[in-house]
Scaffold this active site. Structure first.
Site, short mmCIF file in Angstrom:
data_model
loop_
_atom_site.label_atom_id
_atom_site.label_comp_id
_atom_site.label_asym_id
_atom_site.label_seq_id
_atom_site.Cartn_x
_atom_site.Cartn_y
_atom_site.Cartn_z
N ASN A 48 0.86 -1.17 0.00
CA ASN A 48 0.00 0.00 0.00
C ASN A 48 0.91 1.23 0.00
OD1 ASN A 48 -1.51 2.26 1.19
ND2 ASN A 48 -3.15 0.76 1.43
N HIS A 59 -3.31 0.75 -3.62
CA HIS A 59 -3.42 -0.28 -2.60
C HIS A 59 -2.39 -1.36 -2.89
CE1 HIS A 59 -7.81 0.65 -1.23
NE2 HIS A 59 -7.13 1.75 -1.48
N GLU A 61 -2.63 -4.60 -3.42
CA GLU A 61 -2.96 -5.49 -4.52
C GLU A 61 -2.77 -4.78 -5.86
OE1 GLU A 61 -5.55 -6.58 -0.96
OE2 GLU A 61 -4.84 -4.75 -1.91
N SER A 84 -7.62 -8.92 4.10
CA SER A 84 -8.76 -9.15 3.21
C SER A 84 -8.91 -7.97 2.26
CB SER A 84 -10.04 -9.32 4.05
OG SER A 84 -11.15 -9.52 3.22
N CYS A 86 -10.18 -4.99 -0.01
CA CYS A 86 -11.32 -4.08 -0.02
C CYS A 86 -12.13 -4.30 -1.29
CB CYS A 86 -10.82 -2.63 0.07
SG CYS A 86 -9.97 -2.08 -1.44
N CYS A 89 -10.08 -3.57 -4.53
CA CYS A 89 -9.13 -4.62 -4.90
C CYS A 89 -9.85 -5.92 -5.25
CB CYS A 89 -8.11 -4.82 -3.79
SG CYS A 89 -7.08 -3.34 -3.56
N ASP A 149 -7.97 5.12 4.69
CA ASP A 149 -7.61 4.02 3.79
C ASP A 149 -8.81 3.17 3.42
OD1 ASP A 149 -5.28 2.69 2.42
OD2 ASP A 149 -6.05 0.98 3.55
#
Length: 152
Positions: A48, A59, A61, A84, A86, A89, A149
């Site tokens: 991130n 982010h 990912e 996990s 968001c 993503c 975030d």
């Protein structure tokens, strides 16, 4: 696609954890990710970087996906993330047909991994203690940045 064994999942998570640990040293958020190919080769990794880059879309990912570069297909790939994913993503995973997501933890934040599973993505949640501890400490020390975030 063959099922992912836990040893491989944890080895791949170690790459994402390295990225996550680097984030706070740069003033950022401790979330890391890595994208692995169908053959197990590391395609891209990232963390991130919303704070560091001033880019709300960066982010972990997304950073790993971008680092992987253009692929002809993402079928059979695995996105590994310390937290996990968001909705943003999770959408990336669905949009590009990433076949599997390995989640380090979903205790601190329960993102879109259930939705991904409902739509045919294999999801492996590891409940990794280091991932949980890292995020809990970050959220306790930086509640405003964490809220930013996750869009609160």
């Amino acid at each position: 696609m063959e099922p992912l064994d836990e040893a491989t999942a944890r080895t791949w998570l170690a790459t994402a954890l390295e990225e996550a640990r680097a984030g706070p040293a740069e003033g950022g958020i401790p979330i890391g990710a890595a994208l692995y190919g169908p053959d197990g080769a590391l395609l891209g990794r990232g963390r991130n970087r919303r704070v560091q880059d001033g880019d709300p879309s960066m982010h972990a990912e997304t950073a790993a996906f971008r680092a992987a570069g253009r692929q002809r297909s993402y079928r059979g790939t695995t996105m590994v993330t310390t937290l996990s994913p968001c909705w943003y993503c999770s959408g990336l995973v669905r949009q590009f047909g990433i076949s599997r997501v390995v989640v380090g933890e979903a205790v601190t934040f329960h993102g879109g991994h259930d939705w991904l599973a409902e739509h045919g993505v294999e999801v492996v949640v590891l409940d990794d203690p280091e991932c949980v501890a890292m995020m809990r400490e970050f959220v306790a020390r930086n509640p405003e940045l964490w809220g930013e975030d996750i869009g609160k």
